[in-house]
Design an enzyme around this catalytic site. Sequence first.
Site, PDB file in Angstrom:
ATOM      1  CG  HIS A  12      -0.688  -4.546   5.115  1.00 35.37           C
ATOM      2  ND1 HIS A  12      -1.002  -3.268   5.477  1.00 35.37           N
ATOM      3  CD2 HIS A  12      -1.851  -5.137   4.764  1.00 35.37           C
ATOM      4  CE1 HIS A  12      -2.311  -3.093   5.354  1.00 35.37           C
ATOM      5  NE2 HIS A  12      -2.854  -4.207   4.923  1.00 35.37           N
ATOM      6  CG  HIS A  55      -0.136   0.012   2.526  1.00 37.53           C
ATOM      7  ND1 HIS A  55       0.392   1.165   3.077  1.00 37.53           N
ATOM      8  CD2 HIS A  55       0.229  -0.991   3.346  1.00 37.53           C
ATOM      9  CE1 HIS A  55       1.038   0.870   4.198  1.00 37.53           C
ATOM     10  NE2 HIS A  55       0.957  -0.439   4.377  1.00 37.53           N
ATOM     11  NE  ARG A  83      -1.295  -0.041   6.830  1.00 38.33           N
ATOM     12  CZ  ARG A  83      -1.762  -0.646   7.931  1.00 38.33           C
ATOM     13  NH1 ARG A  83      -2.916  -0.278   8.459  1.00 38.33           N
ATOM     14  NH2 ARG A  83      -1.059  -1.623   8.496  1.00 38.33           N
TER      15      ARG A  83
END
Lengths: 381, 281
Positions: free
Chosen positions: A247, A75, A126
């Site tokens: 992530h 992200h 996110r």
Amino acid sequence: MILAGRRLGSAPSLNRLAVQHCSAVLPLHYVYHNPLPTSSGASRPISSSSKLFSDDKPFTSLNQNTPFTLCFLRHGQSTWNRDNRFIGWTDTPLTADGVLEARVAGQILYKSGLMFDEAHTSLLRRSIRTTNLVLMETRQEYIQVNKSWRLNERHYGSLVGQNKKEVVEQFGPEKVKSWRRSWDDPPPPMESDHPYWPGKDMRYRNMLEKIPLAESLKDTRARTAVFWDETVVPSLKEGKTILIVGHENNLRSMIMRLENIDPKDVINLSLPRAVPLAYKLDADLKPIPRPDGKLDEATGFLNGVWLGGDDAVKKVLERDHKQVYDTSITENLETGGKWTTWRNWMEFAIGETDPNQSANSAHSEEDDQINDETRGKGADH
Amino acid sequence: MFASSLRTGLRSSPFLRSAASNFSYRNKHTLILVRHGESTWNLENKFTGWVDVPLSPKGHDEVIEAGKLIKAEGLEPDVAFTSTLKRAIRTLWHVLEQTDCMWIPVEKSWTLNERHYGALQGLDKQQTVDKFGKDQVLVWRRSYDVPPPVVDRSSEWHPSNEKKYSSVSFPDEFTESLSTTLDRVLPFFNDTIAPQLKSGKTVIVAAHGNSLRALVKHLDSIAESEIAELNIPTGTPLVYNLDEDLRPIKQGGCIEPLQGRYLGDQDAIRARIEGVKNQTK
């Protein structure tokens, strides 16, 4: 009555559709004289199993222009990335720079010609917003996006919320590096009265017992392995090209498994934000080596291709490392002057950035040519 | 009110939240409908249909506001449905962001697309009136089951020429009326949306004028002659409370013939509903 080439379904309403089409192919003046229908009042009963258009053609991937079938993407910058704090499952939003990072990633993907059949991401905003922005830039908003807690970032235990550099000053770089990047050294566990305890969040209300108190990379890999085997493998075997937006540590756990990286080496693998990492896979879903036969120059571990080039990734990883571990640097490397190299790259990719660009606005100013010719015809890999 | 004064506190505690939803919404199944915000072709007054135009800047603002209204009402969607057209998808993204529900499952289906406008897609509405006459255009726009002229496979607007529809078989000559739109919307509602509602989930559907007309016609048993004239304003949340059989429970503040309730300034909403009728006068 021309019906050639039409597949006929079983529903009686299809015959009415045929009549409609017949009236529509008659010369216009016949249609002109049709009176408006009169009210019949009652609603016509609709068979709940009627399917007017068969949805069962054999699957063909939208991705016809590139040999890649899998792409990982971390992200864009969120508020706590900017503030150099451990995040974990905390639901931090993208900053304005993070929106730009995501859009640059989308532009890079668009120019590469890579098209996806589906996307997967975590439950964290996110990465969800990064996915949305990327799909906007690649003109693929219409694909299915699946969200799973299994793609959430590794849980950082009681470190969540703390400033990374301050933790380094407190515990020393070796310990923090071990917590952040090693295979099975989890951070200290989070208590349930911690201000950022995920159990307070609605989205986890049906899985309270699954929320980890802290995770090592090994723990994260255990949950991403389930996701990989149950979701990714079937999709890839069906011939789909998929995008996984996630992530850093969560992606490390999947890439480690895919690339068969040794647990004692994985401590040296880091991933930059918002740079697509594309893979060609063989029939057994193992990575096909890069054309030069070497591993990437940015990390030294990967057969995947950084769309955007190894050099840029190297620079970002060096900056990321200094930001956490170099206690002689007091300035925030995520903002300010030293960031201009990245910004220049952003401007090159998507043009001049509007200084007033609001992080809340999710639309691109120059919209949108519905024209596949402007899409890149594929990477030369 | 009990529920509203605890609203902010409830969100942080799953136990209290579910207790309060039992209190306020017991035996109700909540369906939120949102028509996408103004698109660039609304501004240009063109027939749009399946053409994948984006929201105008005002359209973005409209639907951000819609999201805020839904949040202020205390509604929290559990699952979302939308079409494969970006103006509805981006509407949904804004609404989910404003209601802090970005993480909920979203399913996109072409069956929730706007009505396909056949050979009229891309044409300016006023020019079409000048060419074919006001009455003919009115028939195409507002009759229940007379579709506009077809497009065939040589047309850029035939769905077979768009990759995103490559898994679906369309007839060689394609166009849609409100009636045929309903024929593809309702099976999706019954097969896919209804089970979610019945299981107690709050459902949000971000879609288009005609696909939402199809839904409300079914929910409110509106006559064919009435539905074609019904205007659902853009970017205005329309909330239904349904019983166990998914029949609407009539609420105060509904605007006939709907039994769902719009959120927002009611006078302004009524004015907008009246205003759309004037688009091809």
